[in-house]
Design a protein around this motif. Sequence first.
Motif, PDB file in Angstrom:
ATOM      1  N   HIS A  50       2.002   5.610   1.800  1.00 39.62           N
ATOM      2  CA  HIS A  50       2.223   4.460   1.026  1.00 39.62           C
ATOM      3  C   HIS A  50       1.480   3.090   1.485  1.00 39.62           C
ATOM      4  CE1 HIS A  50       5.047   7.152  -0.841  1.00 39.62           C
ATOM      5  NE2 HIS A  50       4.929   6.411  -1.947  1.00 39.62           N
ATOM      6  N   ILE A  51       0.758   3.260   2.427  1.00 47.30           N
ATOM      7  CA  ILE A  51       0.098   2.189   3.328  1.00 47.30           C
ATOM      8  C   ILE A  51      -1.419   2.167   3.015  1.00 47.30           C
ATOM      9  CG2 ILE A  51      -0.731   1.343   5.626  1.00 47.30           C
ATOM     10  CD1 ILE A  51       2.016   0.170   4.573  1.00 47.30           C
ATOM     11  N   ARG A  52      -1.996   0.956   2.592  1.00 41.19           N
ATOM     12  CA  ARG A  52      -3.349   1.019   2.450  1.00 41.19           C
ATOM     13  C   ARG A  52      -3.845  -0.375   3.240  1.00 41.19           C
ATOM     14  NH1 ARG A  52      -6.413  -1.374  -2.179  1.00 41.19           N
ATOM     15  NH2 ARG A  52      -8.258  -0.883  -2.253  1.00 41.19           N
ATOM     16  N   VAL A  53      -5.020  -0.284   3.829  1.00 39.60           N
ATOM     17  CA  VAL A  53      -5.286  -1.370   4.556  1.00 39.60           C
ATOM     18  C   VAL A  53      -6.897  -1.379   4.463  1.00 39.60           C
ATOM     19  CG1 VAL A  53      -5.518  -2.385   7.261  1.00 39.60           C
ATOM     20  CG2 VAL A  53      -3.703  -0.724   6.560  1.00 39.60           C
ATOM     21  N   TRP A  54      -7.370  -2.726   4.510  1.00 39.96           N
ATOM     22  CA  TRP A  54      -8.664  -2.982   4.198  1.00 39.96           C
ATOM     23  C   TRP A  54      -9.188  -4.257   4.745  1.00 39.96           C
ATOM     24  CZ3 TRP A  54      -5.419  -3.259   0.406  1.00 39.96           C
ATOM     25  CH2 TRP A  54      -5.142  -4.212  -0.626  1.00 39.96           C
TER      26      TRP A  54
END
Length: 364
Positions: A50-54
């Motif tokens: 459930h983690i998204r990094v950009w």
Amino acid sequence: MIRKVWYMILVLITIYLEIMYDSTWMLAMLAFELLLAAVMFLMSWYLKLHIRVWLDMKVPVSAKKQTFEMELHIKNSGVLPVSTVYTILECENRSGGCSEKRIVNESVAAKAEKTITISAKADYCGKMVFSLKKVQVSDYLHLFARKVRVRSQINVNVLPDIHTFPVEVSMKTRNFPVEGDEYEKERSGDDPSEIFQIREFRPGDRMQQIHWKSSARSGELMTKEYSMPCGCKVLFLLELSQKEGGAKRADHFFELAASLCFSMLEAECPHFVAWYDEKEGQIRRHAVKKEQDLYEMLDLLMRTSFYKQEYDVKAAYFSSYPEGTYSTVLILDKEGNLQRDEEDTVTFGEEELKESLSGFVLEV
């Protein structure tokens, strides 16, 4: 890893006490510890999913030695907060090969998105690449860490300083015949495919250039002047072969190339800039007729890697463009040597380039 070891020691101690004293409390404690570890194990997977990094940057362009900002976005789509998002951000100068890493450790609430502003500054110009090399999340006890797959990268063009100097455009270059779809607005030429202007007949004008229809309408002899094609009459070749690498040397090369191009533009001298792209195995060419063309050329140039082999860039160019003819051919190598028509060679050292160019006059 250290937390896992200490937790394992705690479990072993509990097992030992339960065996020694046959205590119901110790058995309950052991069951709780094992259950807690299982919950943390499952939680680490849940948080990972459930983690998204950009990375993001509004204007990926900066001047040399000027601070610019980018954004690190962390989005948690889960119903549980994330206490630790461990991120390794790598910054690399593709032109000089130098790189550095930064570590960012943040938390994010449930169903929330967090934006972290990261400031950076480049001492040398070139193509700066910022990429996320590692992103991992941990459970609340930091027993289990899960890597998050991320493919986020930002390319920042750090532009070189530009120094102007006098450029003298010779009559040979101004009157050099070229082909093109654009024409000079202030000078006539000899291209019969386009008429520059129609004017009164003057002594010395050729009879073949009389515009008979205009003459009949006006009652006086009128003559037509042909247009002068506006093309690239100067060829500027860049030699990307390097004996010694380094961001400082690449910075000097880009700064010198940009200054030469900009100064020729100031003198109203459109030109071709070309170099050999070893990765693509071909010559790249870009026409520089206005300032926007210069920055587009720099963007392409800074994407190209320097190479160790020796290439005859002039021979490669005319092999790719055999139809090209130019009044002047300039060749600049990474050592700062500028050659004109295989005759004159001027060397610009890495130190005090602005002062060196201030007393220099380029004739094309």
